[in-house]
Motif scaffolding. Structure first.
Motif, PDB file in Angstrom:
ATOM      1  N   GLY A  36       0.683  -0.945  -0.447  1.00 13.87           N
ATOM      2  CA  GLY A  36      -0.174  -0.125  -0.178  1.00 13.87           C
ATOM      3  C   GLY A  36       0.610   1.376   0.372  1.00 13.87           C
ATOM      4  O   GLY A  36       0.082   2.221  -0.329  1.00 13.87           O
ATOM      5  N   ASP A  37       2.002   1.218  -0.450  1.00 18.75           N
ATOM      6  CA  ASP A  37       2.746   2.306  -0.060  1.00 18.75           C
ATOM      7  C   ASP A  37       2.820   3.600  -1.758  1.00 18.75           C
ATOM      8  O   ASP A  37       3.020   2.480  -2.328  1.00 18.75           O
ATOM      9  CB  ASP A  37       4.552   2.066  -0.128  1.00 18.75           C
ATOM     10  CG  ASP A  37       5.526   2.965   0.395  1.00 18.75           C
ATOM     11  OD1 ASP A  37       5.184   3.791  -0.320  1.00 18.75           O
ATOM     12  OD2 ASP A  37       5.909   2.632   1.347  1.00 18.75           O
ATOM     13  N   PRO A  38       2.599   4.571  -1.331  1.00 11.93           N
ATOM     14  CA  PRO A  38       2.171   5.103  -2.689  1.00 11.93           C
ATOM     15  C   PRO A  38       3.929   5.464  -3.523  1.00 11.93           C
ATOM     16  O   PRO A  38       3.661   6.005  -4.377  1.00 11.93           O
ATOM     17  CB  PRO A  38       1.846   6.328  -2.283  1.00 11.93           C
ATOM     18  CG  PRO A  38       1.806   6.362  -1.284  1.00 11.93           C
ATOM     19  CD  PRO A  38       2.263   5.278  -0.153  1.00 11.93           C
ATOM     20  N   GLY A  39       4.702   5.430  -2.650  1.00  9.35           N
ATOM     21  CA  GLY A  39       6.352   5.578  -3.294  1.00  9.35           C
ATOM     22  C   GLY A  39       6.722   4.603  -3.942  1.00  9.35           C
ATOM     23  O   GLY A  39       7.593   5.315  -4.680  1.00  9.35           O
ATOM     24  N   HIS A  40       6.276   3.687  -3.472  1.00 16.07           N
ATOM     25  CA  HIS A  40       6.897   2.313  -5.145  1.00 16.07           C
ATOM     26  C   HIS A  40       6.362   1.446  -5.711  1.00 16.07           C
ATOM     27  O   HIS A  40       6.333   0.163  -5.751  1.00 16.07           O
ATOM     28  CB  HIS A  40       8.019   1.925  -4.565  1.00 16.07           C
ATOM     29  CG  HIS A  40       7.864   0.720  -2.727  1.00 16.07           C
ATOM     30  ND1 HIS A  40       7.596   0.964  -1.630  1.00 16.07           N
ATOM     31  CD2 HIS A  40       6.845  -0.395  -3.210  1.00 16.07           C
ATOM     32  CE1 HIS A  40       7.261   0.229  -0.671  1.00 16.07           C
ATOM     33  NE2 HIS A  40       6.605  -0.673  -1.550  1.00 16.07           N
ATOM     34  N   GLY A  41       5.163   1.976  -5.958  1.00 20.55           N
ATOM     35  CA  GLY A  41       3.993   1.347  -6.581  1.00 20.55           C
ATOM     36  C   GLY A  41       4.429   0.995  -7.784  1.00 20.55           C
ATOM     37  O   GLY A  41       5.188   1.906  -8.216  1.00 20.55           O
ATOM     38  N   PRO A  42       3.739   0.352  -8.494  1.00 26.34           N
ATOM     39  CA  PRO A  42       3.673  -0.257 -10.309  1.00 26.34           C
ATOM     40  C   PRO A  42       3.705   0.579 -10.959  1.00 26.34           C
ATOM     41  O   PRO A  42       2.723   2.112 -10.871  1.00 26.34           O
ATOM     42  CB  PRO A  42       3.662  -1.219 -10.597  1.00 26.34           C
ATOM     43  CG  PRO A  42       2.661  -1.999  -9.663  1.00 26.34           C
ATOM     44  CD  PRO A  42       3.459  -1.159  -8.457  1.00 26.34           C
ATOM     45  N   THR A  43       4.320   1.797 -12.089  1.00 26.31           N
ATOM     46  CA  THR A  43       4.286   2.346 -13.149  1.00 26.31           C
ATOM     47  C   THR A  43       2.531   1.541 -13.756  1.00 26.31           C
ATOM     48  O   THR A  43       3.618   1.176 -14.444  1.00 26.31           O
ATOM     49  CB  THR A  43       5.693   3.437 -14.005  1.00 26.31           C
ATOM     50  OG1 THR A  43       5.494   4.019 -12.856  1.00 26.31           O
ATOM     51  CG2 THR A  43       4.713   4.400 -14.905  1.00 26.31           C
ATOM     52  N   ARG A  44       1.817   2.960 -14.775  1.00 25.18           N
ATOM     53  CA  ARG A  44       1.319   1.635 -15.039  1.00 25.18           C
ATOM     54  C   ARG A  44      -0.062   2.848 -15.895  1.00 25.18           C
ATOM     55  O   ARG A  44       0.201   4.420 -15.901  1.00 25.18           O
ATOM     56  CB  ARG A  44       0.018   1.521 -14.497  1.00 25.18           C
ATOM     57  CG  ARG A  44      -1.192   2.128 -13.548  1.00 25.18           C
ATOM     58  CD  ARG A  44      -2.474   0.682 -12.839  1.00 25.18           C
ATOM     59  NE  ARG A  44      -3.263   1.900 -11.943  1.00 25.18           N
ATOM     60  CZ  ARG A  44      -4.064   1.855 -12.624  1.00 25.18           C
ATOM     61  NH1 ARG A  44      -4.388   1.366 -13.713  1.00 25.18           N
ATOM     62  NH2 ARG A  44      -5.422   2.732 -12.403  1.00 25.18           N
ATOM     63  N   LEU A  45       0.084   2.101 -17.350  1.00 29.62           N
ATOM     64  CA  LEU A  45      -1.522   3.422 -17.200  1.00 29.62           C
ATOM     65  C   LEU A  45      -2.712   3.278 -17.274  1.00 29.62           C
ATOM     66  O   LEU A  45      -3.904   2.345 -17.038  1.00 29.62           O
ATOM     67  CB  LEU A  45      -0.911   2.562 -19.682  1.00 29.62           C
ATOM     68  CG  LEU A  45      -1.516   3.423 -20.478  1.00 29.62           C
ATOM     69  CD1 LEU A  45      -0.931   4.420 -20.455  1.00 29.62           C
ATOM     70  CD2 LEU A  45      -1.268   2.057 -21.419  1.00 29.62           C
ATOM     71  N   SER A  46      -3.226   4.253 -17.197  1.00 26.95           N
ATOM     72  CA  SER A  46      -4.211   4.556 -16.238  1.00 26.95           C
ATOM     73  C   SER A  46      -5.361   4.958 -17.613  1.00 26.95           C
ATOM     74  O   SER A  46      -6.480   4.801 -17.621  1.00 26.95           O
ATOM     75  CB  SER A  46      -4.620   6.019 -15.725  1.00 26.95           C
ATOM     76  OG  SER A  46      -4.522   6.424 -15.815  1.00 26.95           O
ATOM     77  N   ARG A  47      -4.673   5.534 -19.187  1.00 31.50           N
ATOM     78  CA  ARG A  47      -5.595   5.818 -20.180  1.00 31.50           C
ATOM     79  C   ARG A  47      -4.610   5.607 -21.138  1.00 31.50           C
ATOM     80  O   ARG A  47      -3.583   6.610 -21.298  1.00 31.50           O
ATOM     81  CB  ARG A  47      -5.954   7.615 -19.931  1.00 31.50           C
ATOM     82  CG  ARG A  47      -7.211   7.636 -20.940  1.00 31.50           C
ATOM     83  CD  ARG A  47      -7.788   9.269 -20.750  1.00 31.50           C
ATOM     84  NE  ARG A  47      -8.624   9.671 -21.040  1.00 31.50           N
ATOM     85  CZ  ARG A  47      -9.586  10.741 -21.928  1.00 31.50           C
ATOM     86  NH1 ARG A  47      -9.169  11.539 -20.366  1.00 31.50           N
ATOM     87  NH2 ARG A  47      -9.962  10.362 -22.724  1.00 31.50           N
ATOM     88  N   PRO A  48      -5.186   5.164 -22.458  1.00 28.00           N
ATOM     89  CA  PRO A  48      -6.003   4.602 -22.504  1.00 28.00           C
ATOM     90  C   PRO A  48      -6.282   3.060 -21.844  1.00 28.00           C
ATOM     91  O   PRO A  48      -5.510   3.000 -20.969  1.00 28.00           O
ATOM     92  CB  PRO A  48      -6.341   3.943 -24.477  1.00 28.00           C
ATOM     93  CG  PRO A  48      -4.978   4.608 -24.476  1.00 28.00           C
ATOM     94  CD  PRO A  48      -4.603   5.385 -23.064  1.00 28.00           C
ATOM     95  N   ASP A  49      -7.753   2.882 -21.460  1.00 34.73           N
ATOM     96  CA  ASP A  49      -7.352   1.057 -20.821  1.00 34.73           C
ATOM     97  C   ASP A  49      -7.712   0.484 -21.071  1.00 34.73           C
ATOM     98  O   ASP A  49      -8.389  -0.573 -21.460  1.00 34.73           O
ATOM     99  CB  ASP A  49      -9.443   1.212 -20.209  1.00 34.73           C
ATOM    100  CG  ASP A  49      -9.366   0.530 -19.561  1.00 34.73           C
ATOM    101  OD1 ASP A  49      -8.704  -0.174 -18.888  1.00 34.73           O
ATOM    102  OD2 ASP A  49     -10.095   0.362 -18.636  1.00 34.73           O
TER     103      ASP A  49
END
Length: 288
Positions: A105-118
């Motif tokens: 749940g740490d916001p500092g090292h979450g995986p980069t992801r594409l949120s748009r387009p879906d």
């Protein structure tokens, strides 16, 4: 200068969504991985600023160094342009985020992801020596790393992140450019795996990850972990190790670089296509 409005809230449409979905399916069928490599600018380009959303604009303003701000802005804008071109959508229709880590749940090292387009593209970014590298794949996750080549200290064997076999191999190499390249190849491969993993299990150290420096191009690496760790994709052994396909990238004669993707998943790792400045995509690693 006032921050720009969030242009992603009112742009896009069914046409862009349908186009990106069709392109994604074609990419997934071949298992293609795309990698971009570019130099970071010294000054911020207004055209890059126009592609940032409000939160990214605020983050850029918080950077005290003009060079760091320019690199951040250019990285976000160039990533949008690259992914937009890949998916056949406008860069304004591309949004990249770094959500919370799915494990802790740490916001500092979450995986980069594409949120748009879906579409579920996996994304990874890295920086070294005034350059940025971007990797995009259709698997569950991806990690990319690059290390600027520079002289290695004489006490190279004292590096705590090396395995015994890696240290022995380096000791057998002549000092100079050859040893330097292999040394940073080891680190780029390990860093790519750790970035692909996202959340590193407690107690896992780089000296537990063998990078097989005597082998070039493609290696199968294993990272210690915990069996059944949530959010850990790919092949897992009973002892908790996860397997990763790691491929070297020929991006520059001045950098060692690698991309890591989980082994034992669908689609299987297909060709890597590199996009270098001033040219078209160049196929590597088994591409037709």
């Amino acid at each position: 200068m006032a921050p720009p409005y969030n242009m992603f809230e009112n742009s896009g449409g069914r046409g862009a969504e349908d186009s990106s979905t069709a392109v994604f399916r074609a990419l997934r069928a071949g298992g293609d991985t795309h990698v971009w490599w570019w130099r970071q600018p010294l000054r911020t380009d207004p055209a890059d600023l126009a592609l940032l959303n409000t939160e990214e604009f605020r983050q850029a303003l918080c950077l005290h160094s003009e060079r760091d701000a320019a690199a951040y802005v250019h990285t976000r804008a160039t990533a949008r342009r690259a992914i937009g071109e890949l998916l056949d959508v406008a860069p304004e229709d591309v949004d990249i985020e770094k959500p919370q880590c799915p494990v802790c749940g740490d916001p500092g090292h979450g995986p980069t992801r594409l949120s748009r387009p879906d579409v579920p593209l996996a994304i990874s970014l890295g920086r070294t020596g005034g350059h940025t590298v971007l990797a995009v794949g259709t698997g569950a996750t991806i990690g990319v790393a690059a290390e600027h080549l520079r002289p290695v200290r004489q006490d190279v064997l004292a590096e705590s992140w090396l395995t015994a076999d890696e240290a022995l191999h380096l000791l057998e190499l002549p000092r100079g450019a050859v040893r330097d390249e292999v040394f940073y190849r080891c680190w780029a491969r390990k860093e790519a795996v750790l970035r692909a993993l996202g959340h590193v299990p407690d107690g896992v150290r780089p000296d537990q990850i063998e990078s097989y420096p005597a082998t070039t191009d493609t290696v199968l690496m294993h990272c210690p972990g915990t069996p059944g760790t949530p959010g850990t994709p790919g092949e897992q052994h009973p002892d908790g190790r996860t397997a990763w396909v790691v491929r070297d990238l020929a991006l520059s004669g001045r950098a060692a670089a690698a991309v890591a993707q989980p082994a034992g998943t669908e689609p299987a790792c297909g060709p890597v296509r590199t996009h270098l400045p001033g040219g078209t995509a160049r196929p590597l690693h088994g591409a037709p």
